[in-house]
Enzyme design. Sequence first.
Site, PDB file in Angstrom:
ATOM      1  N   SER A   1       0.833  -1.198   0.000  1.00 48.53           N
ATOM      2  CA  SER A   1       0.000   0.000   0.000  1.00 48.53           C
ATOM      3  C   SER A   1       0.879   1.264   0.000  1.00 48.53           C
ATOM      4  O   SER A   1       1.771   1.395  -0.823  1.00 48.53           O
ATOM      5  CB  SER A   1      -0.963  -0.057   1.189  1.00 48.53           C
ATOM      6  OG  SER A   1      -2.043   0.815   1.025  1.00 48.53           O
TER       7      SER A   1
ATOM      8  N   ASP B   1      -5.316  -4.033  -3.224  1.00 51.08           N
ATOM      9  CA  ASP B   1      -4.406  -3.658  -2.138  1.00 51.08           C
ATOM     10  C   ASP B   1      -3.883  -4.884  -1.395  1.00 51.08           C
ATOM     11  O   ASP B   1      -4.652  -5.710  -0.896  1.00 51.08           O
ATOM     12  CB  ASP B   1      -5.157  -2.747  -1.163  1.00 51.08           C
ATOM     13  CG  ASP B   1      -4.238  -2.016  -0.202  1.00 51.08           C
ATOM     14  OD1 ASP B   1      -3.321  -2.643   0.345  1.00 51.08           O
ATOM     15  OD2 ASP B   1      -4.452  -0.803   0.006  1.00 51.08           O
TER      16      ASP B   1
END
Length: 285
Positions: free
Chosen positions: A44, A157
């Site tokens: 991320s 993600d």
Amino acid sequence: MPPPAGRLVGLALGGGGARAFAEVGALRALAEAGIPVDVIGGTSMGAVVGALAALGQDAHEIQATLRGMLGIKPFSGLTLPLVSLLSGRRLAQAMRALFGEKAIEDLWRRYFCVACNLTHGTVKTAEFGSLRRWVSASNAVPGIMPPLVEGGELYVDGGLLNNVPADLMAGLNAGPVIAVNVSGVTALRAGVADDADLSGWSVLMRGLTDGAAEGPPRLGRLLVRAMLLASSNHAAAMRGCASLYLTPPLEGVDVGDRYARALDEAGYAYTSKALETWNPDAAKN
């Protein structure tokens, strides 16, 4: 204490939104302590920080770059919510501005970023290919950002399955692993009465009439929270994969861009203190 000659140091950077500025502070502390980082991996926003470091930027340059990136609001841009709430165009523009057409394998340092293969429910460790595309995928919170499509499969993600990739780093690296966890999974309060109506229109009207009242957490925060909880047990297990596991105390610091310096300083102070007693010779990795 620097590691013995010939031992590579691996740095695993976790996701945590704007809290990643604390990871920049950690990088600054490592540099001042004379600890070279040879391999970098991230999830991320940790993937963004790690990529900038792998490009050769120092901590001061990374902080300036991040502030500029967040200033253009890459995590905005509503769209028809059939696949995601946001279109992803601003994030794609930001990633193109940061990384251009660079390939992961061409960076100054060895680097990987973590995405989740939503098609098969597996972790993707991206070590090759387009830097901007895979870092974008690593930041594609499901439901908020559209997934990356690669080879007919969907990637989102990496924090969904592995928010602090110390284990992946340990598998790639023969030396000590340093991990930084800035996710800050703390209690999330409802902010409304037990019988409150939480439909969209009711929440909107309550906000208009109550002004600065706390109110319930909004959709984006709920989705990110749910994603981090899914990998929180895994993150706890990562302590055993790192010779130095850093969790800067960030509870008293807001996560908005205007608090970047405070987050940076918190990460720097915490890491500097931890390095005073760290013995890389005792590392199991």
